[in-house]
Write an enzyme that holds these catalytic residues in place. Structure first.
Site, PDB file in Angstrom:
ATOM      1  N   SER A  39      -8.893  61.362  -3.294  1.00 23.39           N
ATOM      2  CA  SER A  39     -10.258  61.832  -3.032  1.00 23.39           C
ATOM      3  C   SER A  39     -11.271  60.697  -3.016  1.00 23.39           C
ATOM      4  O   SER A  39     -12.309  60.801  -2.356  1.00 23.39           O
ATOM      5  CB  SER A  39     -10.667  62.869  -4.086  1.00 23.39           C
ATOM      6  OG  SER A  39     -10.625  62.313  -5.385  1.00 23.39           O
ATOM      7  N   LEU A  40     -10.994  59.619  -3.736  1.00 21.45           N
ATOM      8  CA  LEU A  40     -11.910  58.485  -3.747  1.00 21.45           C
ATOM      9  C   LEU A  40     -11.969  57.829  -2.372  1.00 21.45           C
ATOM     10  O   LEU A  40     -12.939  57.143  -2.045  1.00 21.45           O
ATOM     11  CB  LEU A  40     -11.482  57.468  -4.810  1.00 21.45           C
ATOM     12  CG  LEU A  40     -11.498  57.992  -6.250  1.00 21.45           C
ATOM     13  CD1 LEU A  40     -10.933  56.951  -7.208  1.00 21.45           C
ATOM     14  CD2 LEU A  40     -12.912  58.388  -6.669  1.00 21.45           C
TER      15      LEU A  40
END
Length: 279
Positions: A39-40
């Site tokens: 997700s980063l």
């Protein structure tokens, strides 16, 4: 397919056409940077995201391709490799791939459903090496550059508060531990040394900043200022370790096609390579 390679032309170098007394560089394919992670990375094109900053930095000289998968760990990422990084792609392979995985692998073990993303440290190391090998096997003659990025630190109190409010987890949850995440960051550095792969050590970099917790919106994911920190660190690492693919803003890669100031407005054909037959 989901392959990053399928979007590119098979040519990888710039060709030069001559028009009168003028030599004109025509890119057969733009340089490609693929950002692979969880997700980063997936949120990297959100407002103020680090991938967006990188794409802006490389405007008109390289294509920044996002391959981020929220919630994924390295164990699950292995199943994506045949599609994202198929073997023997030759010149259509990307020029650089960043690997930004580990925040989910570092979830604490032995906590039931909360530990579903956990990957033991030894397996994490093996998985990273497998991913690096797969990327480099895309082109045996000129393997893509690889840049490893460690997971950042975790502001545990903030994360617990967020997880309780949004996921219904108890306020005494121990699903994440900053020191435990630090072990995974050290493992990335170890893998980098063992595979001759440069590493962006975000874990230590953030911890050295005053009030580092303020760079995170929920204790785990970054605010725009935190994304700016990631971008600056990644951009610096590319310039240092892979100077051949620095952005034109860093006196690196050329821009695609002539600058508008260099176009012969009276006879534009003098400023461009000959058009393909039939155009």
């Amino acid at each position: 397919t989901a392959s990053t390679a399928s979007t590119a032309s098979t040519a990888s170098t710039a060709s030069t056409a001559s028009t009168g007394n003028m030599s004109i560089s025509k890119s057969a394919r733009r340089t490609q940077l693929v950002l692979f992670g969880d997700s980063l990375t997936q949120a990297g094109f959100s407002v103020g995201g680090w991938a967006g900053h990188l794409a802006n930095h490389y405007q008109r000289s390289a294509d920044v391709i996002l391959r981020g998968y929220s919630g994924y760990n390295t164990r699950w990422a292995l199943f994506l490799l045949p599609d994202l990084f198929p073997r023997d792609q030759g010149a259509s392979a990307p020029d650089l791939v960043t690997i930004f995985l580990g925040a989910n692998d570092a979830v604490m073990p032995d906590m039931g459903e909360q530990s579903r993303q956990h990957v033991p440290l030894e397996e994490y190391v093996r998985n990273l090496k497998t991913i690096i090998t797969s990327i480099r096997q895309m082109d045996a003659t000129n393997p893509p550059h690889v840049l490893l990025i460690t997971p950042p630190p975790v502001d545990v109190p903030h994360w617990v508060e967020f997880a309780s409010a949004n996921y219904g987890l108890p306020l005494d949850t121990k699903s994440r531990c900053n020191e435990h995440t630090g072990q995974y960051a050290k493992a990335v550095i170890q893998v980098g040394a063992e595979t001759s792969t440069p590493v962006v050590n975000l874990y230590d970099h953030f911890l050295q900043l005053p009030n580092w917790e303020s760079y995170f919106c929920d204790g785990l994911h970054m605010h725009p200022p935190g994304n700016e920190v990631v971008f600056q660190a990644v951009q610096k690492a590319i310039s240092v370790h892979f100077p051949s693919i620095k952005a034109w803003t860093d006196n690196g890669l050329p821009m695609d096609y002539p600058n508008h100031n260099d176009v012969d407005h009276e006879n534009p054909a003098n400023s461009f390579p000959p058009l393909s037959d039939g155009l």
